[in-house]
Design an enzyme around this catalytic site. Sequence first.
Site, PDB file in Angstrom:
ATOM      1  CG  ASP A 367     -45.289  -9.547   4.177  1.00 12.40           C
ATOM      2  OD1 ASP A 367     -44.811  -8.505   4.667  1.00 12.40           O
ATOM      3  OD2 ASP A 367     -44.659 -10.620   4.134  1.00 12.40           O
ATOM      4  CG  ASP A 368     -45.762  -3.982   6.376  1.00 14.54           C
ATOM      5  OD1 ASP A 368     -46.671  -3.588   7.109  1.00 14.54           O
ATOM      6  OD2 ASP A 368     -44.674  -3.381   6.235  1.00 14.54           O
ATOM      7  NE  ARG A 445     -38.934  -1.460   6.103  1.00 11.94           N
ATOM      8  CZ  ARG A 445     -39.896  -2.373   5.972  1.00 11.94           C
ATOM      9  NH1 ARG A 445     -40.581  -2.774   7.005  1.00 11.94           N
ATOM     10  NH2 ARG A 445     -40.159  -2.900   4.816  1.00 11.94           N
ATOM     11  CE  LYS A 478     -41.947 -12.052   6.052  1.00 16.25           C
ATOM     12  NZ  LYS A 478     -42.141 -11.644   4.649  1.00 16.25           N
ATOM     13  CD1 TRP A 479     -40.936 -11.212  15.350  1.00 19.20           C
ATOM     14  CD2 TRP A 479     -42.228 -12.474  16.652  1.00 19.20           C
ATOM     15  NE1 TRP A 479     -40.760 -10.782  16.637  1.00 19.20           N
ATOM     16  CE2 TRP A 479     -41.541 -11.546  17.464  1.00 19.20           C
ATOM     17  CE3 TRP A 479     -43.089 -13.380  17.265  1.00 19.20           C
ATOM     18  CZ2 TRP A 479     -41.682 -11.520  18.849  1.00 19.20           C
ATOM     19  CZ3 TRP A 479     -43.222 -13.348  18.637  1.00 19.20           C
ATOM     20  CH2 TRP A 479     -42.531 -12.412  19.413  1.00 19.20           C
ATOM     21  CG  ASP A 480     -40.173  -8.463   9.055  1.00 16.92           C
ATOM     22  OD1 ASP A 480     -38.953  -8.550   9.246  1.00 16.92           O
ATOM     23  OD2 ASP A 480     -40.685  -8.260   7.941  1.00 16.92           O
ATOM     24  CG  ASN A 482     -38.435  -5.089   8.726  1.00 18.15           C
ATOM     25  OD1 ASN A 482     -37.704  -5.915   8.194  1.00 18.15           O
ATOM     26  ND2 ASN A 482     -39.744  -5.154   8.643  1.00 18.15           N
ATOM     27  CB  CYS A 528     -38.890 -12.310   8.812  1.00 20.78           C
ATOM     28  SG  CYS A 528     -38.497 -11.224   7.441  1.00 20.78           S
ATOM     29  CG  ASP A 550     -36.104  -8.798   2.636  1.00 20.31           C
ATOM     30  OD1 ASP A 550     -36.878  -9.693   3.006  1.00 20.31           O
ATOM     31  OD2 ASP A 550     -36.056  -7.672   3.173  1.00 20.31           O
TER      32      ASP A 550
HETATM   33  C1  GLA Z   1     -39.197  -6.974   5.569  1.00 24.52           C
HETATM   34  C2  GLA Z   1     -39.342  -8.433   5.227  1.00 24.52           C
HETATM   35  C3  GLA Z   1     -40.134  -8.591   3.954  1.00 24.52           C
HETATM   36  C4  GLA Z   1     -41.496  -7.950   4.112  1.00 24.52           C
HETATM   37  C5  GLA Z   1     -41.326  -6.496   4.537  1.00 24.52           C
HETATM   38  C6  GLA Z   1     -42.650  -5.885   4.908  1.00 24.52           C
HETATM   39  O1  GLA Z   1     -38.397  -6.324   4.660  1.00 24.52           O
HETATM   40  O2  GLA Z   1     -38.090  -9.040   5.123  1.00 24.52           O
HETATM   41  O3  GLA Z   1     -40.270  -9.944   3.605  1.00 24.52           O
HETATM   42  O4  GLA Z   1     -42.229  -8.666   5.082  1.00 24.52           O
HETATM   43  O5  GLA Z   1     -40.468  -6.366   5.656  1.00 24.52           O
HETATM   44  O6  GLA Z   1     -42.507  -4.574   5.311  1.00 24.52           O
END
Ligand code: GLA
Length: 735
Positions: A367-368, A445, A478-480, A482, A528, A550
């Site tokens: 992930d991130d 954020r 996983k393409w976020d 935020n 996402c 989340d």
């Molecule tokens: C969002 C996503 C999480 C995770 C974080 C990473 O909140 O929904 O699942 O990937 O970002 O920063």
Amino acid sequence: MPICYHENTRTFHLYNGDVSYLMQVLSNGQMGQLYFGKKLRDREDFSYLVRTEERAMNSYTSEDRKKRLSLQQVRQEYPSYGTSDFRSPAFEIQWEDGSRVSDFCYASHVIFKGKRKLEGLPAVYVEEDGEADTLEITLADRREGARLILSYTIFRDYGVLARSVRIVAGERGCRLERVMSLNLDLPDSDFVSVQLSGAWARERYVRERRLEEGLQGVYSMRGASSSEHNPFLALRRPDAGEGSGEVYAVSLIYSGNHLELADVDQNHVTRLLAGIHPDTFSWKLEPGEAFQSPEAVLVYTDRGLNGMSGIFHGLYRTRLRRGFWRDRACPIIINNWETTGCDFTEEKILELADTAKSLGVEMLVLDDGWFGDRENDRTGLGDWYVTNFQKLPHGIAGLAEKVKERGLRFGLWFEPEMVNKDSRLFREHPDWILQVEGRFASPGRNQHVLDFSRQEVVDYIYDAMEKVLGSADISYIKWDMNRYITECGSAAYPADRQGELFHRYILGVYSLYERLNARFPEILFESCSSGGSRFDPGLLYYAGQTWTSDNTDAVERVRIQYGTSYVYPLCSMGAHVSDVPNQQSGRITSMATRSNVAHFGVFGYQMNLTAVTDSEKEEIRRQIAWEKEHRELIRCGRFYRLRDPFRENTGAWLVVSEDRREALVGYYQIYREVNTGWDFLKLEGLDPDRLYSVNGGVQVSYGDELMNLGILLDQERFGIAKEDYASVILHIKAV
Ligand code: GLA
């Protein structure tokens, strides 16, 4: 599923085995709406449905009393405001002289087999022309010569119409101020509206209200479809429930600002509208230029809300989602986010991979935190390459290789649309964010939104992603996304095109997805947006699944997944087992309940597998083996909601295999109740004449008994734990 045109009465009738849709060219040349509902026998003349009587305070379309009608009183196909109809319009165009009055009349139509693609926009599709018929009606404005093309596709196997609109300017340009994808005038307002609303971590809660005169609806002006309101609105009859009763529903295949509106007039006619939100939209058309609206899917059923969902699930699973993964199960994922956040090393990730592999997991998702100077959420977004070789000494390609050597696929997180001010990308291109000159650009954020209305920005991100994906063995992204969009301005567009940016932004997102889909057809994309803030049909076209929320707390997830299932199939809902106490709610639920919820989605783990006890490992091994055995049924079966966790202390649902020989029931109790009375859970969708065994013989009954009488939910009989948040999966199998 014929589409008939009756020349004498100028009536169109679109129908299949389930629904009929009737329209007629009115005496003033505009299009009238006559009927949408359960299938009718075809006839030449339904013109008695056009009401022409005179009423006080109405204005009329003609001086000739015999020909005239008041648009206020007529049900219309694609109405405008400014003549004799005062209700919410489907479109609004400002002409060169500043006026906004239009008069679009029938000019021609074509009927053809199959369905056209929508340029640059997601839409449902056919694989063979025999699956659907399409009608395109062209209307022309008498004064301006501009054209409106109304498109209707009726599917053979689903009680749906897919609708969209294309506007082509005439010899003079014009400005579009509102272009809804769909209008439907229903003759009464005896409805309860059903919406999926919420917020971050409580997405798509089911909310209902009785319709009354005036406006009621849902919308987003956040630049994303949003967790606040999903682009969906249903109108159900007050007596309609899950299993029976009339439901009309609209789902917009779009990921940006949207509006779904029910406008009830003084005669209780309900006008249902869906499309791009007009308040944030203004689009300039030069002479001859065209604008294509997003597509809306309109459903009618008399089989209740489960009937509605069954239609959406079938259509969206197989004729909206696309590509290599459409008909394949997603590998079981371990995602490191809730375990490490950005604070990981290659060593830690490989340790997680080793344990995950030993338990049966199939893919590791990093992930991130892997790119640029990303130590926390204040830095690095935009720099899609590894700079911290202490964390990842062998880069992404090296890590992917090591993960692959361990027998796992490898997936990676991106947030392509965003940038931190503390990044190389922003330092080099400070004008690449959405912002208005001389105004503060509000951070969210600690990040800003890249200006995806600009081709060079999308190209840059494409190149950066292509480089990473092309250099490593990556199976999944996983393409976020935020944060929402504020100060939506672009340095690249002139003043009179700033109203186009929200839509151009989404077109940019779609174009990036399209290019990556084409370049890497075997990469599985999961969208996402801080969980489920952009869970919409638009993105399902490019990314076949979405991270549902989340909030991975099992009790909360019963509600979130229950609401999401109104429109979206189980194969589109990311659902992971996570650690307890849950990161969002602090709640402690059993491992069994966490997995009993997650199995009804795209199953995976988001927990520190290296820290679990041996007995927990055994349990996880069993869960994974169970998932592998049943995932095809869960992915392709017919889903029914049985108990509403928004209204009751329990929630329950069921998925039945296509041949009706097997079914799985998920039953979840929130608080343990003691000394309870009779509790029968009635099932759906089984074969009434077939004998089934429940949980290997705890009960053996015919389908009719399981559906009409139900399963007696005796807690001891089915081993339901004596605690809060207990749950069970019942396995129903033909004997
Ligand atoms: C969002 C996503 C999480 C995770 C974080 C990473 O909140 O929904 O699942 O990937 O970002 O920063």
